[in-house]
Scaffold this motif. Structure first.
Motif, short mmCIF file in Angstrom:
data_model
loop_
_atom_site.label_atom_id
_atom_site.label_comp_id
_atom_site.label_asym_id
_atom_site.label_seq_id
_atom_site.Cartn_x
_atom_site.Cartn_y
_atom_site.Cartn_z
N GLU A 1 0.84 -1.20 0.00
CA GLU A 1 0.00 0.00 0.00
C GLU A 1 0.87 1.25 0.00
N SER A 2 1.94 1.24 0.78
CA SER A 2 2.86 2.38 0.83
C SER A 2 3.50 2.60 -0.52
N GLU B 1 0.84 4.06 -2.84
CA GLU B 1 0.60 5.46 -2.53
C GLU B 1 1.74 6.32 -3.03
#
Length: 192
Positions: free
Chosen positions: A172-173, A176
């Motif tokens: 997810e990081s 993003e």
């Protein structure tokens, strides 16, 4: 002279009686030796052992009762690892001291038993005292191994879940960051 003849006759009869008695005694000893058959098979040894023990004797009943109480205690405390460990140590100490207990009991058996069960080889102590304790200790070891394997599985599953969460949060990081960098590029392109 009659006394000498009577004495000689008495000695002759005594010698004849001793010879006859010696022959009868020897015959009886041979019959006993030849007709006494020792147990040959394992089942015969077990039968001989069990018939030698008076199970009505309070000492034997108390010993069996101790084993039954210990079994029930182990069953009731099976989920308490501390109690199981303490009982396992007690069982190990009892088994380890069996030789000294057998030696003491062979000297003092009249105080608590009607016959001497305690031979120098410790057969009775091994079968009636240590045997049940060893079975209980072995059952405890199986329980300990079962608990250890269950805990190992739980720990490994928790570790795998944690790794998946870390990978998901790292993914997810990264997503993003990619979105942010893609958004930054489009903003610079529109200004340029």
């Amino acid at each position: 002279m009659a006394a000498v003849d009577a004495e000689e006759a008495l000695e002759a009869h005594a010698e004849a009686f001793q010879d006859a008695f010696a022959g009868v005694s020897e015959t009886i000893e041979n019959l006993i030796r030849n007709n006494t058959v020792a147990p040959q098979t394992f089942a015969e040894h077990v039968e001989a052992f069990l018939t030698a023990i008076d199970f009505e004797e309070p000492f034997i009943r108390a010993l069996l009762s101790v084993h039954i109480v210990l079994l029930v205690t182990l069953w009731l405390l099976r989920k308490s690892h501390t109690a199981q460990t303490a009982l396992f140590i007690v069982i190990c100490v009892l088994i380890g001291s069996a030789e000294q207990l057998n030696r003491w009991a062979s000297k003092n058996w009249r105080q608590f038993a009607t016959q001497n069960y305690f031979d120098e080889h410790g057969v009775f102590a091994g079968v009636m005292f240590c045997g049940p304790l060893l079975c209980l200790g072995f059952a405890q070891l199986i329980g300990f191994l079962s608990t250890a394997s269950t805990l190992l599985i739980k720990v490994k599953r928790a570790e795998l879940r944690r790794q998946r969460r870390e990978q998901a949060s790292a993914g997810e990081s990264a997503g993003e960051a990619a979105v942010a960098s893609a958004g930054g590029q489009s903003a610079s392109e529109s200004t340029g």
